[in-house]
Design an enzyme around this catalytic site. Structure first.
Site, mmCIF file in Angstrom:
data_model
loop_
_atom_site.group_PDB
_atom_site.id
_atom_site.type_symbol
_atom_site.label_atom_id
_atom_site.label_comp_id
_atom_site.label_asym_id
_atom_site.label_seq_id
_atom_site.Cartn_x
_atom_site.Cartn_y
_atom_site.Cartn_z
ATOM 1 N N ASP A 56 0.878 -1.162 0.000
ATOM 2 C CA ASP A 56 0.000 0.000 0.000
ATOM 3 C C ASP A 56 0.925 1.224 0.000
ATOM 4 O O ASP A 56 2.125 1.092 0.286
ATOM 5 C CB ASP A 56 -0.847 -0.088 1.282
ATOM 6 C CG ASP A 56 -1.569 1.190 1.589
ATOM 7 O OD1 ASP A 56 -2.272 1.690 0.708
ATOM 8 O OD2 ASP A 56 -1.409 1.696 2.720
ATOM 9 N N ASP B 66 0.074 5.119 1.094
ATOM 10 C CA ASP B 66 -0.023 6.054 2.228
ATOM 11 C C ASP B 66 -0.052 5.311 3.561
ATOM 12 O O ASP B 66 -0.855 4.406 3.755
ATOM 13 C CB ASP B 66 -1.287 6.913 2.087
ATOM 14 C CG ASP B 66 -1.148 7.940 0.976
ATOM 15 O OD1 ASP B 66 -0.507 8.975 1.192
ATOM 16 O OD2 ASP B 66 -1.657 7.670 -0.140
ATOM 17 N N ASP C 256 -1.821 -0.410 5.699
ATOM 18 C CA ASP C 256 -2.144 0.185 7.002
ATOM 19 C C ASP C 256 -3.619 0.510 7.171
ATOM 20 O O ASP C 256 -4.049 0.851 8.268
ATOM 21 C CB ASP C 256 -1.349 1.488 7.176
ATOM 22 C CG ASP C 256 -1.891 2.591 6.290
ATOM 23 O OD1 ASP C 256 -2.121 2.320 5.088
ATOM 24 O OD2 ASP C 256 -2.127 3.701 6.798
#
Ligand SMILES: O=P(O)(O)OC[C@H]1O[C@H](O[C@H]2O[C@H](CO)[C@@H](O)[C@H](O)[C@H]2O)[C@H](O)[C@@H](O)[C@@H]1O
Length: 890
Positions: free
Chosen positions: A630, A632, A833
């Site tokens: 991922d 960000d 996250d």
């Protein structure tokens, strides 16, 4: 007997010419104790003079030793020479006597040498030297006939004028002198005593040899050598045949015992090894591991199997190096497995001592049942009451995990209110202090750790610090970790209770459901005027920081009650941990420690991928890793301005290196172009808009299979396969983006981001008071677009098409494109996250395909297997993967 060549260099005192005298004699080897005599007795001219008296006749005129300065150079010990000389002379006297007396030589001989020197000199000189030889011929002959005694004495005494007296006697058998000698001895003893009293110092040296001189010397030499060094050099003492046989038998028996011990240990080890093999097979079986992760009973059973084997191995005795090494390696492996199946809090070393075991089931069950009854009662009471309530739960301290997928209440936090309410209620004998933290400390300090505590602790809905997660089960229990006490409360699956408790986390009543617990945000039921849709929120910086309190939510009419926004807003509040460090709680008490404890507790379920790196790579051995990242919050830190979420050069380098070794793709909520702009690495595959905009490798079958896939050329002129399953939504998304920009323009801090196939509405920089307004804007627009849905990210509301496509599907698609799907030897790893990453975690977990790694600094419920705290740890992990790959390629 040995030959001794003695050379004496004799320098006449009065006549300068040097005389060289050489004598050769045959004599018995010297007994080793002899030299010590000379250490104690001064070798002075008097003795020399005495010896000279018995010098053998020599063809060369030998001057008196008195007149000579004697320089001796001998091949053996220099200090022995005088005694040897004496010995020679006495032997000669003996033989002369024997010849005179016609006595046969042989028999037992006893030699005694006595030197008696009285000092100090000021009392005058008084020295006596005595040499005695006794020869005994044996029992069969008459004593008187055969036994002989030779005695030589020298007495030197006087003050000023010195007098000397020398005697030599040779006698046969029972010499009358014996009795006189005994009398003389006694007399002398008395005299010595008297002299001692007077302060006169007498040194008496007596050397006695009993039997055959040579044998004695040899025996003594051996005794001395073995005794002194213990190195067992030299010859061993000769044993009789019987003793030797006995010794052989004893040694052989000892060997048999030793061997049988080692054999027994090896046999036990073999049995243990076969058990270990079974356990290892299960442990390495991915589906079984999944089962263990989900099924508490199975996990318990598996844990117990490991522990039993650990104990068994531990109990195998054997000092043998091989046995010890085998034991150590088995224990290591078992402990590693145990730690994976039943991880202990981070930072603690594994040791059997820390591992403890459940109490008998009956006790626990009874307490659990009582606990459940109380909880149910409490909840029923609460139903009819508008006030706050208190309930009691028995605290059961279990040392071993008895996990079920029930929700947890962690006893970690301390709040003023807790103290107040606890104070007057605490039973006088209760070992628990006023605060829940004290409970924790009490345990840390070695309180009654492994016993049941039928103590009553209240649950208070006023406290917002409990954290629960829905679970379907029928009991309540507690778990005692090494350094914290966690309560797991299992609520019967009664619809009413569940509704009242509102236990469904993340239930946004929309068609998406990433089962992530809300990020920690302080709960304030009334703040938004809507009821809490899930239980509970944690205070900032301490997601699991909880008192022993269940929050009982109550529905209240709210601002957005007519729409789905109730849950939205709660999710909004809980959607992202603050990125500043909270160090103080409301009472100015440091909470960082509590947050740490909460985190470590959480990590029991989601162990660090760094700590467990070896376990991951063990599983990855012989497999091809495919990496999905991922962006960000994973590769770049979360920042206030989404346009400034740059990744560091170090991270870029790490990603670049990892992509050289493993196929790597980035799957982001951002638009494909934006994420590529941030990352800028050609080596990767990119999927933007939560996987709705994938640029992957060209693979005919994949493009053909999917309606929205086609081959095109990327910016570098490379043929790529472009897959955009939500292509038809492009105009709609554009419209919605415009509308949202317009409707939120007056909300300070609000930012709308066009991510091509989805729209992000950021409220990170919006004052919390205006969050409902943000939610309302989004809600109002979504009303008109039923084909769009809402998902939550970190302080962001995301509007996306209602197609059955998410990051999980993107992972599957990319695996297919890369030719890595349905391959047993492929291990996909996804690191992310956010809640949208849960879809990918889930695909890997459910498909039993690979590992999800959640990046989070606060506890969250997740489908991931492992965790990493922050992007810097992600970088470490990537670097470690590269190092591992390089080293395993060697
Ligand atoms: O799937 P991701 O790559 O994690 O993208 C999810 C969203 O990330 C970005 O927003 C998040 O990061 C911002 C920068 O740190 C932060 O300000 C924001 O609060 C976060 O939600 C991005 O801006 C979104 O468009 C993505 O949907």
């Amino acid at each position: 007997m040995s030959w001794l060549r003695r050379i004496e260099l004799v320098e006449p005192y009065y006549s300068p010419p040097l005389l060289l005298r050489e004598t050769t004699s045959i004599f018995a080897p010297k007994a080793l104790p002899f030299p010590s005599f000379f250490e104690d007795v001064e070798v002075d001219y008097e003795l020399g003079y005495a010896l000279d008296l018995f010098s053998p006749p020599s063809p060369i005129k030998t001057p008196s030793l008195l007149s000579y300065k004697l320089i001796q150079r001998v091949e053996r010990l220099g200090s022995e020479i005088l005694l040897q000389s004496l010995s020679d002379r006495v032997s000669e006297l003996e033989s002369r006597f024997d010849r005179l007396a016609k006595v046969k030589s042989g028999g037992d001989r006893k030699y005694t040498w006595t030197a008696e020197i009285k000092g100090p000199e000021k009392h005058g000189l008084e020295r006596k030297y005595k040499w005695t030889t006794e020869i005994k011929e044996g029992k069969h002959k008459k004593k008187a006939e055969t036994d002989k005694k030779y005695r030589w004495t020298a007495e030197i005494e006087g003050k000023g004028e010195i007098s000397r007296k020398y005697t030599f006697t040779a006698s046969n058998g029972d010499d009358a002198s014996d009795s006189s000698e005994t009398k003389e001895k006694e007399k002398k003893k008395k005299k010595d005593k008297k002299e001692k009293k007077e302060g006169r110092d007498t040194r008496l040296v007596e050397i006695e040899e009993l039997v055959d001189h040579g044998a004695v010397v040899l025996r003594q030499a051996f005794a001395k050598r073995t005794g002194a060094s213990g190195k067992a050099k030299g010859k061993r003492k000769e044993l009789s045949p019987q003793d030797a046989a006995m010794m052989i038998q004893m040694t052989f028996r000892a060997y048999l015992i030793r061997r049988s011990q080692a054999l027994r240990a090896l046999r036990d080890l073999a049995v243990a090894k076969s058990k270990l093999k079974e356990i290892r097979a299960l442990f390495n079986n991915f589906s079984y591991r999944r089962r263990v992760a989900h099924d508490a009973a199975e996990r318990q059973g598996f844990t117990e199997r490991i522990i039993v084997l650990l104990l068994t191995v531990d109990a195998i005795e054997g000092a043998d190096v091989m046995v010890r090494a085998a034991k150590r390696s088995m224990v290591d492996e078992l402990e590693a497995m145990l730690d994976a199946v039943d991880p202990q809090p981070a930072g603690k070393s594994l040791s059997m001592r820390r591992r403890t075991f459940d109490m008998p089931d009956g006790v626990i069950q009874r307490e659990i049942a009582e606990g459940v009854a109380q909880v149910v009662q409490m909840l029923e009471r609460e139903e009819n009451s508008s006030n706050t309530f208190e309930a009691c739960l028995p605290v059961i301290s279990l040392s071993a995990p008895r996990e079920t997928n029930l929700f947890w209440v962690l006893l970690l936090s301390t709040r003023q209110t807790d103290r107040q309410t606890h104070r007057h209620r605490r039973p006088p004998t209760c070992p628990l202090k006023a605060t829940t933290r004290s409970i924790h400390l009490q345990h840390l300090r070695g309180g009654p750790r492994y016993t049941t505590w039928p103590r009553q602790l209240r649950l208070d809905h006023k406290c917002p610090h409990a954290l629960c997660h829905e679970t379907p089960a029928v009991s309540a229990s507690a778990r005692h970790f090494e350094d914290c006490l966690a309560f797991r409360i299992e609520i019967p699956q009664i619809g009413k209770l569940r509704r009242e408790l509102n236990l469904d986390p993340m239930d946004l009543k929309s068609n998406h459901a990433a089962p992530v617990l809300t990020d920690p945000t302080p709960l304030s039921k009334s703040r938004l005027g809507v009821h809490s849709s899930r239980l509970p929120y944690s205070p900032p910086g301490a997601a699991f920081s909880a008192g022993l309190y269940l929050t009982i939510p109550r529905r209240k009419a709210g601002l957005l009650d007519d729409v789905r926004s109730n849950s939205w807003l709660d999710a909004m509040k809980s959607s992202s941990p603050p990125h500043r460090k909270i160090t103080k709680d409301v009472n100015n008490e440091p909470v960082a420690n509590e947050a740490d404890i909460a985190y470590h507790t959480w990590m029991v379920k989601y162990p660090s991928a760094l700590t467990y790196f070896e376990q991951i790579t063990n599983y990855a051995k012989g497999k091809r890793i495919a990496l999905f990242l991922d962006y960000d919050g994973t590769l770049s830190p979360i920042v206030d301005n989404p346009d400034c979420a740059f990744m560091s050069d170090a991270m870029r380098a790490a990603v670049k290196r990892v992509a050289k070794h493993f196929p790597t793709a980035i799957i982001s909520g951002r638009s494909h172009d934006k994420v590529y702009e941030f990352v800028g690495l050609k080596e990767l595959y990119y999927a933007g808009s939560h996987g709705m905009d994938i640029m992957g490798p060209v693979r005919q079958s994949t493009a053909d299979d999917h309606r929205n896939g086609f081959t095109t050329t990327d910016k570098q002129g490379k043929d790529v396969n472009l897959f955009q399953p939500a292509a038809e939504f492009l105009p709609m998304i554009g419209e919605v983006y415009e509308s949202l920009v317009d409707s939120t323009k007056d909300i300070e801090g609000a930012k709308v981001e066009n991510n091509k196939f989805c729209v992000s509405v950021h409220y990170r920089n919006v004052d919390e008071k205006s969050w409902p307004a943000v939610a309302q804007c989004v809600h109002d627009i979504l009303k008109d677009y039923p084909r769009l849905r809402l998902t939550h990210g970190r302080k962001v509301l995301e509007v996306r098409p209602t197609i059955n496509w998410d990051k999980g599907k993107a992972v599957t698609f990319l695996l297919e494109s890369l030719g890595l799907s349905d391959c047993e030897d492929v291990l996909p790893i996804y690191i992310g996250d956010d809640r949208t990453d849960e879809d990918a975690f889930k695909v890997l977990r459910e498909g039993n395909r690979g590992y999800g790694i959640l990046v989070s600094a606060v506890p969250k419920e997740s489908n991931a297997f492992y965790s990493l705290r922050e992007p810097s740890e992600v970088m470490e992990f990537l670097k470690s993967l590269v190092m591992w790959r390089k080293s395993s390629a060697l």
